[in-house]
Design an enzyme around this catalytic site. Structure first.
Site, PDB file in Angstrom:
ATOM      1  N   ASP A 165       0.820  -1.204   0.000  1.00  0.00           N
ATOM      2  CA  ASP A 165       0.000   0.000   0.000  1.00  0.00           C
ATOM      3  C   ASP A 165       0.856   1.257   0.000  1.00  0.00           C
ATOM      4  O   ASP A 165       1.546   1.546   0.975  1.00  0.00           O
ATOM      5  CB  ASP A 165      -0.923   0.003   1.216  1.00  0.00           C
ATOM      6  CG  ASP A 165      -2.028   1.045   1.111  1.00  0.00           C
ATOM      7  OD1 ASP A 165      -2.028   1.821   0.140  1.00  0.00           O
ATOM      8  OD2 ASP A 165      -2.889   1.084   1.998  1.00  0.00           O
ATOM      9  N   ASP A 202      -2.200   5.390  -6.138  1.00  0.00           N
ATOM     10  CA  ASP A 202      -2.455   4.491  -5.010  1.00  0.00           C
ATOM     11  C   ASP A 202      -2.444   3.044  -5.472  1.00  0.00           C
ATOM     12  O   ASP A 202      -3.295   2.626  -6.251  1.00  0.00           O
ATOM     13  CB  ASP A 202      -3.803   4.857  -4.381  1.00  0.00           C
ATOM     14  CG  ASP A 202      -4.199   3.922  -3.253  1.00  0.00           C
ATOM     15  OD1 ASP A 202      -3.302   3.256  -2.704  1.00  0.00           O
ATOM     16  OD2 ASP A 202      -5.387   3.866  -2.919  1.00  0.00           O
TER      17      ASP A 202
END
Length: 372
Positions: free
Chosen positions: A120, A342
């Site tokens: 992440d 992201d």
């Protein structure tokens, strides 16, 4: 979700599975000889994944990815590693696909225990579920038990490492505790500790490489929309406590990743056994005659990686993108990022007004009709 929104999101989701490289560069203070390392990135829906479920249809996998991306739109409600003795050996780890997410195979503790955590770029602190667990979501692999590791060490409240953690508290035993909360209600609470993380080596001379004193969160209370395939999060964001910056002296803050397209969407676009990769250090440099780059923009108070989106083209028509936030700012300029990249989101999210303009232009170009 109505059909017109699903149609646009399907296109954006398809683009999200295309190959992508992200390079984050940061000036290094020292160099301890690490020549970079490479980790496999395996999509959660790939047949290579140990969690692959052939009974799930492509559309079901796509819808599951949509729901996870929606929950990430509102992310955080709150938003030093010691030099290692690594030498010139490359490190490699499997990355498992998980319905839009990518899980990194890691080994924690000594002796090393294998587990998987979600990769992440919008999280900073590394954390995994730990025993004893007062409240944990169900995960397939065993929970990490720090009592069985000889290298596990609790971080004290007065330490420099604790100062790097956001939203920290101290308990009665002077233990540094962390708490991370996400916009969808998910959370993790536990102790801040240091531990040895081990990765597979690509060198025939070395089976694996261990990195000591990695600061991470040992989660004793965790819940939310986490998959039962992941034990936690590997944070790659731009903060001092993230995995990237903990290894700044060794990898010079450089990392890049290339995501192999999902077989369900493009079955003939790449060999069946091809896996996604994440590269660290010198191996992260992407160069060549066909390489295109765009600046990654950092903001002082953010941990996110910003890009500057100028326009979106539909056919031969270019639609200029103007961020409402930047338009209302007195300091708006091209150096300010207006979109976040992201690794944990499948969809491309854009403001509603711009979406309406994009949709109407697309319908016009294909001479179609929108069905509600």
């Amino acid at each position: 979700m109505n059909s017109k929104v699903f149609f646009i999101l399907s296109i954006l989701a398809f683009l999200a599975f295309s190959q992508l490289a992200l390079v984050s560069c940061r000036k290094a203070k020292t160099n301890h000889g690490l020549d970079g390392f490479t980790l496999d990135l395996i999509h959660r829906d790939s047949p290579l994944s140990p969690y692959y479920n052939p009974s799930i249809t492509p559309s079901q996998r796509l819808r599951d990815a949509f729901h996870r991306s929606f929950s990430r739109v509102s992310f955080f409600t709150k938003a030093s590693i010691h030099p290692t003795t690594l030498v010139n050996h490359a490190i490699q780890s499997d990355i498992i696909p998980d319905s839009g997410d990518y899980l990194m195979k890691i080994f924690i503790g000594m002796p090393p225990m294998k587990t998987y955590a979600s990769l992440d770029t919008r999280s900073d602190l590394i954390w995994v579920q730990c025993k004893p667990c007062t409240h944990c979501y169900k995960q397939i692999l065993p929970l990490f038990d720090p009592r069985k590791s000889s290298t596990y060490k609790i971080i004290g409240c007065n330490s420099k490492e604790c100062e790097l953690v956001r939203d920290k508290t101290c308990d009665k035993k002077n233990v540094c505790e962390y708490e991370v909360q996400y916009g969808d209600g998910s959370y993790s609470i536990g102790d801040v500790a240091s531990e040895t993380f081990t990765f597979d080596s690509t060198s025939k001379k070395v089976d694996n490489i261990s990195i000591p004193h990695v600061i991470f969160g040992c989660g004793h209370s965790n819940d939310g929309t986490f998959s039962n395939r992941t034990a936690g999060i590997v944070g790659l964001a731009d903060s001092k406590i993230s995995f990237i910056n903990q290894l700044d002296k060794q990898i010079k803050g450089k990392f890049s990743y290339c995501l192999v397209p999902n077989n369900d969407l493009s079955p003939s676009s790449h060999p069946p056994n091809t896996t996604s990769k994440i590269n660290f250090g010198s191996k992260a440099v992407v160069s060549g005659p066909n390489v295109l780059t765009t600046p990654i923009i950092r903001k002082d108070t953010d941990i996110f990686y910003y890009l500057y989106l100028k326009s979106v083209s539909v056919g031969g028509k270019k639609l200029e993108f103007k961020s409402p936030q930047l338009m209302n700012s007195s300091t708006a300029n091209e150096d300010l990022g207006n979109i976040i990249i992201d690794s944990g989101s499948t969809l491309t999210m854009i403001p509603g007004k711009f979406y309406d303009k994009l949709e109407s232009t697309l319908v016009e170009m294909i001479k179609g009709k929108v069905k509600l």
